[in-house]
Design an enzyme around this catalytic site. Structure first.
Site, PDB file in Angstrom:
ATOM      1  CG  LEU A  12      32.091  52.262  28.784  1.00 13.62           C
ATOM      2  CD1 LEU A  12      32.552  53.103  29.970  1.00 13.62           C
ATOM      3  CD2 LEU A  12      32.028  53.107  27.522  1.00 13.62           C
ATOM      4  N   GLY A  13      33.605  47.865  27.969  1.00  6.20           N
ATOM      5  CA  GLY A  13      34.640  46.847  27.856  1.00  6.20           C
ATOM      6  C   GLY A  13      34.262  45.622  28.654  1.00  6.20           C
ATOM      7  N   GLY A  15      36.006  42.058  30.605  1.00  7.36           N
ATOM      8  CA  GLY A  15      37.171  41.330  31.079  1.00  7.36           C
ATOM      9  C   GLY A  15      36.844  39.865  31.230  1.00  7.36           C
ATOM     10  CG  MET A  17      35.788  36.265  36.166  1.00  8.56           C
ATOM     11  SD  MET A  17      36.167  35.830  37.889  1.00  8.56           S
ATOM     12  CE  MET A  17      37.183  37.222  38.386  1.00  8.56           C
ATOM     13  CG  ASP A 129      45.792  42.678  34.204  1.00  8.09           C
ATOM     14  OD1 ASP A 129      46.687  42.316  33.408  1.00  8.09           O
ATOM     15  OD2 ASP A 129      44.601  42.712  33.899  1.00  8.09           O
TER      16      ASP A 129
END
Length: 500
Positions: A12-13, A15, A17, A129
């Site tokens: 789905l995505g 980052g 790490m 974040d």
């Protein structure tokens, strides 16, 4: 398959790490989201500890606007975190597809995110974040905050953990607070600054500061004034624009001081429902109730308002015989209207006991905000029609003599010279750029001796321009920019105050 039950599907995505996957929980027969982290790299120990802290921190949060964590574990050097799968898009995807969002949607989103941040801050957790990509829609149409992967535990009992070093900058450049951009230790107010950046993006389609490189963006967060959202979207209501300006204040003390305060401000400026029942003014006689030909329809309440209060049977029966007082009817209606027109919002009669700073508003909101005459130990945020919040007036700046200002410039110049020399030795700045700045610093000393204030300020502006250009051309590293930001800010302040 992880944990003997979670079968990973499509990603789905991704980052820095971690990777987030759509997965099936074969034990419970439901879809979930699984975040995985490979623990085999050179930073595996540090990353694994950060991941475990994320799992503990996020699982401890129970709030309708924070994503729910179901499970966590480590299997074959892969750490995983199992969360609820949100069906809706992220705010980043919605802005990408639709552009700027309707103002009322922005108010609603801001209120829900502010409440989520308050819950996290109450638990001693800073997100660090907050951005549109970390806020997504749930099945009920509300939003939830995702990814507490770089949170910082702020409980003083834990001490300064090695993973939260002050010279480590984590987060997304477009949404970092100035103190975060310069590598300083942050508190919950950094999340509120990021929320101001998110609201700017939702209102205008872009964050407040953009640039080709992350380092250049960090420099803008640290030094450039935040734009007024009304310049890009003139129809933005004044109260919302002023709140965004307050959230984007460079000094954390000049921002709203809590998510609770931000949520309250957003709630106060929502239009009340037309059929909302108003209580009788204090001290008004029962006979002041005007006769009604038929019962009022059920009150329509905003979902942020308190539920309507039930009328006791005794009150209903007492109002029935009051309708017989025909001679008092006309006068009663006029009296009720006069009393209600002079009343403030009943919610203001019971201010929250939470020691958040008072807020003075000068917008045209129909709901006035009370101000306290008792000095508060926390800063007072004044949101006015100006583009930047007015600092507290209780601590005027001491007068400075011409000799003091010259000395201040000289001392700030020496500190800046040392910082540039250190950055050059650590190879954080291009040698030619460092040499150019060193020459301008020597020119500043000469301008002070010549008592030329205009030259001093012009040279400081030249230095700032050199650093911004260097950051944009990758001739200044992120640690170098963080190391120079503080000395440059002190030099600018000294130059602005310089009076020969």
């Amino acid at each position: 398959m992880l944990g003997g039950r979670y079968r990973l599907g499509a990603p789905l995505g991704r980052g820095g790490m971690a990777v987030v996957w759509r997965a099936d929980d074969e034990m419970l027969g439901r879809e979930v989201a699984v975040k995985t982290l490979d623990l085999t790299g050179p930073e595996s120990d540090n990353a694994g500890e950060r991941f475990r802290r994320e799992a503990r921190a996020t699982a401890a949060l129970n709030h309708p606007h924070i994503v729910t964590v179901y499970d966590t574990g480590v299997e074959n050097q892969t750490a995983y975190l199992v969360m609820e799968l949100l069906p809706g898009p992220t705010l980043a995807e919605r802005v990408r597809d639709e552009g700027p969002l309707p103002v009322e949607d922005v108010r609603t989103i801001g209120h829900e995110v502010a409440e989520a941040l308050q819950a996290a801050h109450d638990a001693g957790i800073i997100h660090r974040d907050i951005k549109p990509g970390n806020i997504a829609y749930a099945a009920d149409g509300t939003v939830k905050v995702l990814d507490f992967g770089i949170t910082q535990l702020v409980d003083e009992a834990l001490g300064h953990h090695a993973l939260t070093m002050t010279d480590t900058i984590v987060g997304t450049a477009e949404y970092l607070a100035p103190e975060q951009a310069t590598g300083q230790r942050v508190d919950a107010r950094a999340d509120l600054y990021a929320l101001g950046c998110v609201l700017t993006t939702l209102l205008t389609g872009a964050p407040p500061f953009t640039s080709p490189t992350p380092v250049a963006i960090l420099m803008k967060h640290a030094h450039d004034p935040a734009p007024d959202v009304r310049d890009l979207r003139p129809e933005t209501p004044a109260d919302l624009a002023e709140l965004v300006t307050g959230l984007l204040a460079k000094d954390p003390a000049h921002r709203p001081q809590s998510g609770r305060e931000v949520a309250q401000l957003l709630r106060q400026h929502r239009a009340p429902a037309l059929t909302e029942v108003l209580p009788v003014a204090a001290g008004a006689a029962p006979t002041a109730v005007a006769p009604l030909p038929e019962p009022l329809p059920a009150p329509v309440h905003d979902r942020w308002d308190e539920p309507p209060r039930e009328i006791e049977p005794e009150q209903k029966s007492s109002k029935a015989w009051l309708w017989l007082l025909l001679l008092a009817a006309a006068l009663a209606a006029a009296a009720v209207w006069y009393v209600l027109q002079g009343r403030a919002d009943p919610s203001d009669e019971n201010p929250s006991p939470t020691p958040t700073p008072s807020v003075v508003q000068t917008s045209d909101s129909p709901t006035p905000t009370p101000t306290s005459e008792t000095p508060s130990p926390t800063p007072t945020v004044t949101i006015t029609e100006s583009q930047t919040p007015t600092p507290p007036a209780s601590s005027p700046s001491p007068s400075v003599t011409p000799v003091d200002t010259a000395t201040a410039v000289t001392e700030a110049t020496a500190v800046m010279q040392t910082a540039v020399r250190d950055a050059r030795q650590s190879e954080d700045i291009d040698p030619d750029i460092a040499q150019t700045i060193a020459g301008k610093l020597r020119d500043i000393d000469q301008a002070v001796r010549s008592e030329d204030a205009a030259a001093v300020r012009s040279l400081v502006g030249d230095i700032e321009g050199e650093l911004t250009q260097a950051a944009g051309q990758d001739e200044l590293t992120q640690p170098g920019a963080a190391a120079l930001a503080g000395p440059l800010d002190s030099l600018r302040r000294a130059a602005d105050a310089y009076q020969p």
